[in-house]
Write a protein that holds these residues in place. Structure first.
Motif, PDB file in Angstrom:
ATOM      1  N   GLU A   1     -38.908 -58.115  -4.596  1.00 46.94           N
ATOM      2  CA  GLU A   1     -37.718 -57.439  -5.104  1.00 46.94           C
ATOM      3  C   GLU A   1     -37.063 -58.217  -6.249  1.00 46.94           C
ATOM      4  O   GLU A   1     -36.126 -57.724  -6.882  1.00 46.94           O
ATOM      5  N   TRP A   2     -37.566 -59.439  -6.494  1.00 44.91           N
ATOM      6  CA  TRP A   2     -37.122 -60.257  -7.622  1.00 44.91           C
ATOM      7  C   TRP A   2     -35.600 -60.436  -7.598  1.00 44.91           C
ATOM      8  O   TRP A   2     -34.903 -60.172  -8.572  1.00 44.91           O
ATOM      9  N   THR A   3     -35.099 -60.894  -6.476  1.00 48.76           N
ATOM     10  CA  THR A   3     -33.662 -61.056  -6.326  1.00 48.76           C
ATOM     11  C   THR A   3     -33.339 -62.201  -5.376  1.00 48.76           C
ATOM     12  O   THR A   3     -34.124 -62.513  -4.475  1.00 48.76           O
ATOM     13  N   LEU A   4     -32.200 -62.840  -5.630  1.00 50.31           N
ATOM     14  CA  LEU A   4     -31.675 -63.858  -4.728  1.00 50.31           C
ATOM     15  C   LEU A   4     -30.292 -63.456  -4.228  1.00 50.31           C
ATOM     16  O   LEU A   4     -29.520 -64.302  -3.775  1.00 50.31           O
ATOM     17  N   ASP A   5     -30.013 -62.151  -4.324  1.00 56.04           N
ATOM     18  CA  ASP A   5     -28.728 -61.638  -3.855  1.00 56.04           C
ATOM     19  C   ASP A   5     -28.796 -61.447  -2.340  1.00 56.04           C
ATOM     20  O   ASP A   5     -29.281 -60.436  -1.846  1.00 56.04           O
ATOM     21  N   PHE A   6     -28.300 -62.433  -1.603  1.00 57.24           N
ATOM     22  CA  PHE A   6     -28.394 -62.382  -0.148  1.00 57.24           C
ATOM     23  C   PHE A   6     -27.391 -61.414   0.468  1.00 57.24           C
ATOM     24  O   PHE A   6     -27.402 -61.196   1.677  1.00 57.24           O
ATOM     25  N   GLN A   7     -26.537 -60.815  -0.362  1.00 59.31           N
ATOM     26  CA  GLN A   7     -25.617 -59.797   0.142  1.00 59.31           C
ATOM     27  C   GLN A   7     -26.325 -58.455   0.339  1.00 59.31           C
ATOM     28  O   GLN A   7     -25.878 -57.623   1.131  1.00 59.31           O
ATOM     29  N   THR A   8     -27.418 -58.279  -0.392  1.00 59.03           N
ATOM     30  CA  THR A   8     -28.125 -56.990  -0.324  1.00 59.03           C
ATOM     31  C   THR A   8     -29.610 -57.139  -0.005  1.00 59.03           C
ATOM     32  O   THR A   8     -30.312 -56.138   0.081  1.00 59.03           O
ATOM     33  N   ILE A   9     -30.099 -58.368   0.158  1.00 59.92           N
ATOM     34  CA  ILE A   9     -31.534 -58.553   0.369  1.00 59.92           C
ATOM     35  C   ILE A   9     -31.983 -57.874   1.662  1.00 59.92           C
ATOM     36  O   ILE A   9     -31.271 -57.877   2.662  1.00 59.92           O
ATOM     37  N   ARG A  10     -33.158 -57.290   1.592  1.00 56.17           N
ATOM     38  CA  ARG A  10     -33.691 -56.585   2.758  1.00 56.17           C
ATOM     39  C   ARG A  10     -34.111 -57.587   3.836  1.00 56.17           C
ATOM     40  O   ARG A  10     -34.838 -58.535   3.554  1.00 56.17           O
ATOM     41  N   LEU A  11     -33.663 -57.373   5.059  1.00 58.69           N
ATOM     42  CA  LEU A  11     -33.974 -58.275   6.169  1.00 58.69           C
ATOM     43  C   LEU A  11     -35.201 -57.840   6.954  1.00 58.69           C
ATOM     44  O   LEU A  11     -35.778 -58.627   7.702  1.00 58.69           O
ATOM     45  N   THR A  12     -35.573 -56.590   6.809  1.00 55.31           N
ATOM     46  CA  THR A  12     -36.754 -56.078   7.505  1.00 55.31           C
ATOM     47  C   THR A  12     -37.938 -56.077   6.534  1.00 55.31           C
ATOM     48  O   THR A  12     -37.775 -56.248   5.335  1.00 55.31           O
ATOM     49  N   GLY A  13     -39.135 -55.871   7.067  1.00 59.93           N
ATOM     50  CA  GLY A  13     -40.317 -55.841   6.226  1.00 59.93           C
ATOM     51  C   GLY A  13     -41.578 -55.885   7.062  1.00 59.93           C
ATOM     52  O   GLY A  13     -41.523 -55.982   8.291  1.00 59.93           O
ATOM     53  N   VAL A  14     -42.715 -55.833   6.399  1.00 59.47           N
ATOM     54  CA  VAL A  14     -43.994 -55.780   7.108  1.00 59.47           C
ATOM     55  C   VAL A  14     -44.254 -57.066   7.896  1.00 59.47           C
ATOM     56  O   VAL A  14     -44.664 -57.020   9.052  1.00 59.47           O
ATOM     57  N   LEU A  15     -44.003 -58.229   7.288  1.00 61.01           N
ATOM     58  CA  LEU A  15     -44.253 -59.488   7.996  1.00 61.01           C
ATOM     59  C   LEU A  15     -43.317 -59.656   9.183  1.00 61.01           C
ATOM     60  O   LEU A  15     -43.710 -60.152  10.241  1.00 61.01           O
ATOM     61  N   GLN A  16     -42.068 -59.222   9.015  1.00 55.34           N
ATOM     62  CA  GLN A  16     -41.126 -59.268  10.139  1.00 55.34           C
ATOM     63  C   GLN A  16     -41.582 -58.327  11.248  1.00 55.34           C
ATOM     64  O   GLN A  16     -41.427 -58.635  12.436  1.00 55.34           O
ATOM     65  N   MET A  17     -42.165 -57.182  10.854  1.00 52.09           N
ATOM     66  CA  MET A  17     -42.691 -56.247  11.844  1.00 52.09           C
ATOM     67  C   MET A  17     -43.851 -56.881  12.610  1.00 52.09           C
ATOM     68  O   MET A  17     -43.937 -56.759  13.841  1.00 52.09           O
ATOM     69  N   PHE A  18     -44.727 -57.577  11.893  1.00 53.98           N
ATOM     70  CA  PHE A  18     -45.832 -58.283  12.544  1.00 53.98           C
ATOM     71  C   PHE A  18     -45.292 -59.301  13.550  1.00 53.98           C
ATOM     72  O   PHE A  18     -45.831 -59.453  14.651  1.00 53.98           O
ATOM     73  N   ALA A  19     -44.247 -60.009  13.164  1.00 58.01           N
ATOM     74  CA  ALA A  19     -43.656 -61.023  14.047  1.00 58.01           C
ATOM     75  C   ALA A  19     -43.149 -60.396  15.332  1.00 58.01           C
ATOM     76  O   ALA A  19     -43.432 -60.875  16.436  1.00 58.01           O
ATOM     77  N   LEU A  20     -42.384 -59.314  15.209  1.00 58.04           N
ATOM     78  CA  LEU A  20     -41.820 -58.637  16.376  1.00 58.04           C
ATOM     79  C   LEU A  20     -42.913 -58.037  17.252  1.00 58.04           C
ATOM     80  O   LEU A  20     -42.924 -58.224  18.478  1.00 58.04           O
ATOM     81  N   LEU A  21     -43.845 -57.315  16.631  1.00 59.87           N
ATOM     82  CA  LEU A  21     -44.915 -56.667  17.393  1.00 59.87           C
ATOM     83  C   LEU A  21     -45.804 -57.691  18.088  1.00 59.87           C
ATOM     84  O   LEU A  21     -46.252 -57.474  19.216  1.00 59.87           O
ATOM     85  N   GLY A  22     -46.049 -58.808  17.419  1.00 57.98           N
ATOM     86  CA  GLY A  22     -46.900 -59.837  18.001  1.00 57.98           C
ATOM     87  C   GLY A  22     -46.328 -60.411  19.272  1.00 57.98           C
ATOM     88  O   GLY A  22     -47.016 -60.506  20.292  1.00 57.98           O
ATOM     89  N   ILE A  23     -45.049 -60.766  19.252  1.00 60.46           N
ATOM     90  CA  ILE A  23     -44.459 -61.414  20.427  1.00 60.46           C
ATOM     91  C   ILE A  23     -44.251 -60.426  21.568  1.00 60.46           C
ATOM     92  O   ILE A  23     -44.413 -60.764  22.742  1.00 60.46           O
ATOM     93  N   VAL A  24     -43.931 -59.167  21.258  1.00 58.06           N
ATOM     94  CA  VAL A  24     -43.781 -58.145  22.307  1.00 58.06           C
ATOM     95  C   VAL A  24     -45.135 -57.854  22.952  1.00 58.06           C
ATOM     96  O   VAL A  24     -45.239 -57.719  24.176  1.00 58.06           O
ATOM     97  N   THR A  25     -46.175 -57.765  22.133  1.00 57.34           N
ATOM     98  CA  THR A  25     -47.518 -57.502  22.656  1.00 57.34           C
ATOM     99  C   THR A  25     -48.003 -58.639  23.547  1.00 57.34           C
ATOM    100  O   THR A  25     -48.613 -58.405  24.595  1.00 57.34           O
ATOM    101  N   VAL A  26     -47.742 -59.877  23.151  1.00 59.03           N
ATOM    102  CA  VAL A  26     -48.119 -61.027  23.979  1.00 59.03           C
ATOM    103  C   VAL A  26     -47.415 -60.953  25.333  1.00 59.03           C
ATOM    104  O   VAL A  26     -48.014 -61.231  26.382  1.00 59.03           O
ATOM    105  N   ALA A  27     -46.131 -60.567  25.322  1.00 57.03           N
ATOM    106  CA  ALA A  27     -45.373 -60.459  26.578  1.00 57.03           C
ATOM    107  C   ALA A  27     -45.963 -59.376  27.482  1.00 57.03           C
ATOM    108  O   ALA A  27     -46.090 -59.568  28.698  1.00 57.03           O
ATOM    109  N   ILE A  28     -46.336 -58.234  26.904  1.00 58.42           N
ATOM    110  CA  ILE A  28     -46.898 -57.132  27.699  1.00 58.42           C
ATOM    111  C   ILE A  28     -48.277 -57.500  28.249  1.00 58.42           C
ATOM    112  O   ILE A  28     -48.572 -57.287  29.429  1.00 58.42           O
ATOM    113  N   THR A  29     -49.115 -58.066  27.385  1.00 55.70           N
ATOM    114  CA  THR A  29     -50.489 -58.353  27.794  1.00 55.70           C
ATOM    115  C   THR A  29     -50.593 -59.582  28.701  1.00 55.70           C
ATOM    116  O   THR A  29     -51.674 -59.879  29.214  1.00 55.70           O
TER     117      THR A  29
END
Length: 381
Positions: free
Chosen positions: A107-135
């Motif tokens: 996004e070529w920005t350092l504006d932490f007031q509007t920077i997106r907090l979600t994303g594909v890598l964050q999704m991988f992080a969440l899905l990975g730890i939830v899947t480990v807990a289930i399995t």
């Protein structure tokens, strides 16, 4: 004491520790992603190479959910001897940090007031730890697929229920659960910008549906591991056909939609992944000789080079694209982005500069993949 020499069969088994079909599918998806996602917009439009605006599905739409399904397969293979929670937690934190850095570059920005907090890598992080807990408690492929179907059905029911008050009785860009839940959790200014912050394709809401893809993938991985003697390709092919059929059924009530990751969309991707794994398993894994020792060696080497550095290439192409767009040079007395300069240069020798630009990106990342594979440099997170 007499030393027992390993038999030829034992040597072959030792060589075939990797599941080639997984690397091959991952390689196909990443290479396809490099080409399709780097085709710039211009005079000619390529609708089948672009993401569907809302409802509907295109070729590029299916890449990320297939990648996430493969993520589940690789987890099953990587964690077959158990998991270390300390390692998992560190990996989760790294993915979140890398995700924010990735967003800053893209996004070529350092504006932490509007920077997106979600994303594909964050999704991988969440899905990975939830899947480990289930399995940790469920390892049966059948039970995992049942849980995945339950998750998908519950999510579909939620989407349908909330969509009753929307135009046409179906969720719309400004009328959907993501608009309510994700904006409440993260703040509207930190959501997906391209959707005018009306939805987040990698937010908490869509992650619930994406969890079904990881669980399906984990189940596929368990099938591959537990069917070593007979091969899992028949089961995977049948499951793939069934999931695609279920996706067509769901499409009648809640159409394919990548932005909201509808059940039809999730099941289609899971079915596609299972079918492709089946075919590739039959070609590359279910053989008496190692695939690298046959005429398939060049294909294996090419796709393995992409597949084993999938994270580097998949996310690297977006960062390189951002650099080329945002860095400018003076060309012919006019300040132009590097991307535009390259595109105009390509247009001097081809009537299809947009496709050629995508092909140039594919060639560049192929060279990177080959060099890294040759030197055994692999980015792991």
């Amino acid at each position: 004491m007499e030393q027992v020499q390993p038999t030829e069969k034992q040597v072959q088994v030792k060589k075939k520790k990797r599941v080639y079909s997984l690397d091959m599918l991952r390689g196909i998806i990443v290479a396809l992603s490099v080409f399709l996602s780097t085709i710039p917009y211009g005079q000619v439009d390529y609708p089948y190479f672009r993401h569907a605006q809302w409802y509907g599905v295109t070729l590029i739409d299916i890449i990320l959910p297939t990648f996430i399904t493969i993520f589940g397969v690789s987890m099953a293979i990587a964690y077959q001897r158990g998991v270390k929670w300390e390692k998992i937690l560190k990996r989760t934190v790294r993915l979140i940090v890398y995700g924010i850095i990735f967003t800053i570059i893209v996004e070529w920005t350092l504006d932490f007031q509007t920077i997106r907090l979600t994303g594909v890598l964050q999704m991988f992080a969440l899905l990975g730890i939830v899947t480990v807990a289930i399995t940790k408690f469920v390892q049966s492929p059948l039970k995992l697929m049942a849980i995945a179907l339950l998750v998908s059905s519950v999510y579909g029911g939620l989407i349908l229920y909330t969509g009753q008050s929307c135009e046409g009785g179906l969720p719309q860009p400004e009328c959907n659960p993501s608009h309510i839940i994700d904006s409440t959790v993260f703040g509207e200014s930190h959501l997906y910008h391209h959707g005018e912050r009306g939805y987040d394709p990698e937010g908490l809401v869509t992650s619930l549906s994406a969890l079904s893809n990881v669980l399906f993938g984990y189940a596929f991985g368990r099938l591959i591991l537990t069917r070593k003697e007979t091969g899992a390709w028949r089961e995977l092919l049948g499951i793939g056909a069934l999931l695609i059929a279920l996706s067509l059924a769901w499409d009648q009530f809640l159409p394919y939609n990548k932005r909201l990751w509808t059940p039809a969309f999730a099941l289609l991707a899971a079915g596609f992944a299972a079918s492709m794994l089946s075919i590739l398993y039959l070609i590359f894994d279910k053989r008496k000789t190692d695939a690298k020792e046959t005429a398939l060696k060049p294909v294996v080497w090419f796709l393995e080079a992409y597949g084993r550095n999938s994270f580097l290439i998949y996310f690297g192409k977006f960062m390189l694209g951002s650099v080329l767009i945002h860095l400018s040079v003076t060309h012919d007395g006019i300040e132009k982005s590097l991307s535009r300069v390259i595109n105009e240069w390509v247009a001097t020798f081809t009537p299809h500069p947009q496709l050629a630009y995508g092909l140039l990106n594919l060639i560049f990342w192929t060279i990177v993949a080959f060099v890294c594979h040759k030197k055994k440099w692999y980015l792991k997170v």
